[in-house]
Design a protein around this motif. Structure first.
Motif: not given
Length: 61
Positions: A33-37
């Motif tokens: 979720l923090s990868s922003r992919r």
């Protein structure tokens, strides 16, 4: 919490990050979720939580 160095907090973080939610650990969800992919996030939400995106028109019909 990542900026605080304390053995008890580190132990707590490891315990929480290792909890499985829908076949993935909290740590894996956090990284995803923090990868922003967006594509990977959408696929995982659909695969593991059966959440999908639909158009508003389809939902209102």
């Amino acid at each position: 919490m990542d900026r605080i160095v304390h053995p008890g907090i580190e132990k707590f973080k490891q315990r929480v990050y290792n909890i499985e939610v829908s076949s993935i650990t909290v740590g894996q969800w956090n990284r995803l979720l923090s990868s922003r992919r967006e594509d990977s996030i959408k696929k995982s939400l659909q695969d593991y939580l059966e959440i999908r995106e639909e158009s508003i028109d389809e939902l209102l019909d």
